[in-house]
Scaffold this motif. Sequence first.
Motif, PDB file in Angstrom:
ATOM      1  N   PHE A 141       0.824  -1.208   0.000  1.00 47.77           N
ATOM      2  CA  PHE A 141       0.000   0.000   0.000  1.00 47.77           C
ATOM      3  C   PHE A 141       0.863   1.266   0.000  1.00 47.77           C
ATOM      4  N   ASP A 142       1.814   1.373   0.924  1.00 46.02           N
ATOM      5  CA  ASP A 142       2.638   2.576   1.047  1.00 46.02           C
ATOM      6  C   ASP A 142       3.452   2.826  -0.219  1.00 46.02           C
ATOM      7  N   ASP A 143       4.018   1.761  -0.779  1.00 41.27           N
ATOM      8  CA  ASP A 143       4.813   1.906  -1.995  1.00 41.27           C
ATOM      9  C   ASP A 143       3.953   2.363  -3.167  1.00 41.27           C
ATOM     10  N   CYS A 144       2.717   1.886  -3.217  1.00 40.37           N
ATOM     11  CA  CYS A 144       1.815   2.289  -4.298  1.00 40.37           C
ATOM     12  C   CYS A 144       1.486   3.781  -4.206  1.00 40.37           C
ATOM     13  N   VAL A 145       1.253   4.276  -2.995  1.00 44.56           N
ATOM     14  CA  VAL A 145       0.970   5.703  -2.823  1.00 44.56           C
ATOM     15  C   VAL A 145       2.150   6.547  -3.295  1.00 44.56           C
ATOM     16  N   MET A 146       3.347   6.148  -2.925  1.00 44.40           N
ATOM     17  CA  MET A 146       4.531   6.902  -3.333  1.00 44.40           C
ATOM     18  C   MET A 146       4.747   6.793  -4.841  1.00 44.40           C
ATOM     19  N   SER A 147       4.371   5.663  -5.411  1.00 43.41           N
ATOM     20  CA  SER A 147       4.473   5.502  -6.864  1.00 43.41           C
ATOM     21  C   SER A 147       3.560   6.485  -7.583  1.00 43.41           C
ATOM     22  N   MET A 148       2.367   6.693  -7.066  1.00 47.40           N
ATOM     23  CA  MET A 148       1.459   7.693  -7.620  1.00 47.40           C
ATOM     24  C   MET A 148       2.089   9.084  -7.555  1.00 47.40           C
ATOM     25  N   ALA A 149       2.679   9.396  -6.411  1.00 47.34           N
ATOM     26  CA  ALA A 149       3.259  10.723  -6.203  1.00 47.34           C
ATOM     27  C   ALA A 149       4.431  10.987  -7.131  1.00 47.34           C
ATOM     28  N   GLU A 150       5.070   9.948  -7.616  1.00 45.58           N
ATOM     29  CA  GLU A 150       6.242  10.092  -8.477  1.00 45.58           C
ATOM     30  C   GLU A 150       5.903   9.987  -9.962  1.00 45.58           C
ATOM     31  N   SER A 151       4.622   9.870 -10.280  1.00 44.88           N
ATOM     32  CA  SER A 151       4.212   9.691 -11.674  1.00 44.88           C
ATOM     33  C   SER A 151       4.510  10.937 -12.514  1.00 44.88           C
ATOM     34  N   PRO A 152       4.883  10.751 -13.787  1.00 42.28           N
ATOM     35  CA  PRO A 152       5.077  11.900 -14.682  1.00 42.28           C
ATOM     36  C   PRO A 152       3.754  12.532 -15.117  1.00 42.28           C
ATOM     37  N   LEU A 153       2.641  11.817 -14.905  1.00 41.66           N
ATOM     38  CA  LEU A 153       1.329  12.318 -15.308  1.00 41.66           C
ATOM     39  C   LEU A 153       0.748  13.167 -14.180  1.00 41.66           C
ATOM     40  N   TYR A 154       0.409  14.410 -14.486  1.00 43.05           N
ATOM     41  CA  TYR A 154      -0.003  15.326 -13.419  1.00 43.05           C
ATOM     42  C   TYR A 154      -1.264  14.858 -12.710  1.00 43.05           C
ATOM     43  N   ILE A 155      -2.213  14.265 -13.427  1.00 47.28           N
ATOM     44  CA  ILE A 155      -3.472  13.883 -12.787  1.00 47.28           C
ATOM     45  C   ILE A 155      -3.268  12.716 -11.814  1.00 47.28           C
ATOM     46  N   THR A 156      -2.258  11.874 -12.081  1.00 46.74           N
ATOM     47  CA  THR A 156      -1.930  10.806 -11.137  1.00 46.74           C
ATOM     48  C   THR A 156      -1.296  11.394  -9.881  1.00 46.74           C
ATOM     49  N   ARG A 157      -0.411  12.371 -10.066  1.00 47.62           N
ATOM     50  CA  ARG A 157       0.182  13.037  -8.901  1.00 47.62           C
ATOM     51  C   ARG A 157      -0.910  13.732  -8.089  1.00 47.62           C
ATOM     52  N   TRP A 158      -1.835  14.393  -8.802  1.00 51.74           N
ATOM     53  CA  TRP A 158      -2.935  15.079  -8.135  1.00 51.74           C
ATOM     54  C   TRP A 158      -3.780  14.089  -7.328  1.00 51.74           C
ATOM     55  N   ALA A 159      -4.055  12.911  -7.897  1.00 51.59           N
ATOM     56  CA  ALA A 159      -4.877  11.902  -7.215  1.00 51.59           C
ATOM     57  C   ALA A 159      -4.176  11.336  -5.987  1.00 51.59           C
ATOM     58  N   SER A 160      -2.850  11.481  -5.935  1.00 49.08           N
ATOM     59  CA  SER A 160      -2.110  10.934  -4.793  1.00 49.08           C
ATOM     60  C   SER A 160      -2.227  11.801  -3.544  1.00 49.08           C
ATOM     61  N   ILE A 161      -2.575  13.074  -3.705  1.00 48.88           N
ATOM     62  CA  ILE A 161      -2.557  13.989  -2.557  1.00 48.88           C
ATOM     63  C   ILE A 161      -3.552  13.575  -1.476  1.00 48.88           C
ATOM     64  N   PRO A 162      -4.819  13.252  -1.799  1.00 48.88           N
ATOM     65  CA  PRO A 162      -5.723  12.788  -0.734  1.00 48.88           C
ATOM     66  C   PRO A 162      -5.231  11.496  -0.076  1.00 48.88           C
ATOM     67  N   MET A 163      -4.577  10.628  -0.864  1.00 52.20           N
ATOM     68  CA  MET A 163      -4.048   9.394  -0.291  1.00 52.20           C
ATOM     69  C   MET A 163      -2.893   9.688   0.644  1.00 52.20           C
ATOM     70  N   LEU A 164      -2.044  10.628   0.267  1.00 47.64           N
ATOM     71  CA  LEU A 164      -0.913  11.004   1.111  1.00 47.64           C
ATOM     72  C   LEU A 164      -1.394  11.608   2.429  1.00 47.64           C
ATOM     73  N   SER A 165      -2.535  12.284   2.388  1.00 45.79           N
ATOM     74  CA  SER A 165      -3.064  12.894   3.603  1.00 45.79           C
ATOM     75  C   SER A 165      -3.392  11.842   4.656  1.00 45.79           C
ATOM     76  N   GLN A 166      -3.629  10.602   4.216  1.00 47.00           N
ATOM     77  CA  GLN A 166      -3.929   9.508   5.147  1.00 47.00           C
ATOM     78  C   GLN A 166      -2.693   8.664   5.443  1.00 47.00           C
ATOM     79  N   PHE A 167      -1.549   9.120   4.990  1.00 46.84           N
ATOM     80  CA  PHE A 167      -0.318   8.340   4.947  1.00 46.84           C
ATOM     81  C   PHE A 167       0.555   8.693   6.141  1.00 46.84           C
ATOM     82  N   GLY A 168       0.748   7.741   7.080  1.00 45.18           N
ATOM     83  CA  GLY A 168       1.594   8.016   8.233  1.00 45.18           C
ATOM     84  C   GLY A 168       0.915   8.935   9.236  1.00 45.18           C
TER      85      GLY A 168
END
Length: 262
Positions: A141-168
């Motif tokens: 799960f954690d690695d997948c969230v970070m993978s989203m955050a590192e995506s070259p596609l902006y909408i994938t990075r954008w989608a990662s922000i709510p997930m990161l808010s629940q992260f740690g």
Amino acid sequence: MELMQRILGYSFETDELNEVGEMTSAEELFSVLNHLLQSNDPDQVSITLTFIRDFMIMNRSLEREEISDRYPESSLVQMIEELLFCPNHFTRKSAVYTLGKTCSYNSVSVITQAFHHFRDRDPILLPRLLGELGWLGGESFDDCVMSMAESPLYITRWASIPMLSQFGDLHNDTMYQRKSERFQQFRHDENSLIRQEAEYAYQEQIASRDFWIQDQNLRQKQRKIVRQKKTGNQMKRLHQQRKRLNQKRWQGFARVSTRNQI
């Protein structure tokens, strides 16, 4: 034919689920459900998946062992897993939701595979995939969230922000630090929408951290007063301080939200 009609006519009533459970065997039920899931009609597939979710949840509560025991290893689960990769976004979303809610723990690897396949193909699906992956206890799960955050596609990075808010959280310094660093990077992202979303998330994180620290201090003071058997005005003042602290927290969130509106 009657069983198929009952499934397609399902109107979210518990009595309907009970009647189906009493009139059929696991083998017959799974066969009909498999047939319905192979339909080219998205609406038919959707109501079938809804029926499966509700039926399996109810079935566990009634302890019908024949169906509960056979479901995890059945071809029905395999069919639902295949729907994760179908062309229809909404069918994919319903399929992963069904795997999660029916506690299909053996499907974790397939859901992880679907995540990597759709990371930059269907970013809007990712929160649902990750939500059910976390529910089923997926270790990636954690690695997948970070993978989203590192995506070259902006909408994938954008989608990662709510997930990161629940992260740690504050109790996990390493994960909290990783989240903080990623928010800092997003605040300088090339995309303005990501910068604004990240700024709000970052300020919310800071406010939550400060609130948590101050609230813990006030709680300790309250416990000390109780131990010393001192009540009355002192306890009332601490209660008012915690109330003002909470109001200040949400006022701060509102200011950040207003400032970041487009």
